[in-house]
Design an enzyme around this catalytic site. Structure first.
Site, PDB file in Angstrom:
ATOM      1  N   ASP A  84      15.728 -37.187  41.227  1.00  0.00           N
ATOM      2  CA  ASP A  84      16.302 -37.215  39.879  1.00  0.00           C
ATOM      3  C   ASP A  84      17.095 -35.942  39.604  1.00  0.00           C
ATOM      4  OD1 ASP A  84      14.960 -39.643  39.536  1.00  0.00           O
ATOM      5  OD2 ASP A  84      13.151 -38.596  38.897  1.00  0.00           O
ATOM      6  N   ASP A  87      15.156 -33.391  46.203  1.00  0.00           N
ATOM      7  CA  ASP A  87      14.668 -34.048  44.996  1.00  0.00           C
ATOM      8  C   ASP A  87      15.532 -35.282  44.731  1.00  0.00           C
ATOM      9  OD1 ASP A  87      13.338 -34.426  42.504  1.00  0.00           O
ATOM     10  OD2 ASP A  87      14.886 -33.266  41.482  1.00  0.00           O
TER      11      ASP A  87
END
Length: 190
Positions: A9, A7
């Site tokens: 963020d 991922d």
């Protein structure tokens, strides 16, 4: 070669830190990540959620995020043993595509941009591992999830967690070692 989906963020990019910086300046507060235990920045500033949404949807917001400590060096080392895919839920903020792409090219130039996935639900991502801060994404994923600590997920139970990138790297190298040992054991003749 096994594949790791990562991922962006809160795992590679300090989304919460930038949101806190913007909101503290806007409201005149001095909150830190310690004030967010179990909450998002939006929950800390409920009367200013419209402003925060406007800030996050600005085309350059994601371009200005700081890099999470040790993420670059750990991912570079892991890329010698694993295929690395970036899987970011960019559909949540469609104005973020270009900024996220440019940010990744600048800070993770050793990764293959053809393996950047801009999606919504990560159940569509095919990988052996997913490193993410979002319990929804981890639960939807069909491989082995690793929850990366972020203020909002600290009270959430998950069986494999990492509070920093050195812990992620150690876990995945141990997984690699145990996988290699299992293969060599199965190749032995009796």
């Amino acid at each position: 070669m096994k594949r790791i989906a990562v991922d962006m963020d809160e795992v590679l990019a300090d989304f919460t830190g930038k949101c806190l910086e913007v909101m503290n300046a806007y409201v005149g507060t001095s909150f830190t990540k310690d004030d967010l235990y179990g909450k998002t920045v939006n929950e800390l500033y409920p009367d200013h959620s419209d402003f925060l949404v406007e800030v996050v949807q600005a085309p350059d917001f994601f371009r200005r995020l700081d890099v999470i400590e040790e993420s670059q060096s750990s991912l570079k080392r892991l890329s010698e043993h694993y295929e690395i895919v970036i899987a970011t839920a960019a559909m949540d903020v469609p104005t973020s595509f270009q900024a996220k792409y440019d940010w990744l090219l600048e800070h993770f130039d050793f990764l293959d941009p053809r393996l950047f996935i801009f999606c919504g639900d990560k159940k569509v991502v095919q990988a052996d591992y997913l490193i993410d801060d979002n319990i929804y994404q981890l639960n939807a994923f069909t491989g082995r999830g690793i929850m990366f600590d972020a203020p909002h997920n600290l009270p959430t139970d998950y069986d494999v967690r990492a509070s920093n990138w050195l812990e992620v790297e150690a876990y995945l190298m141990k997984e690699l070692d145990s996988s290699t040992a299992s293969k060599s054991d199965s190749n032995r003749t009796v």
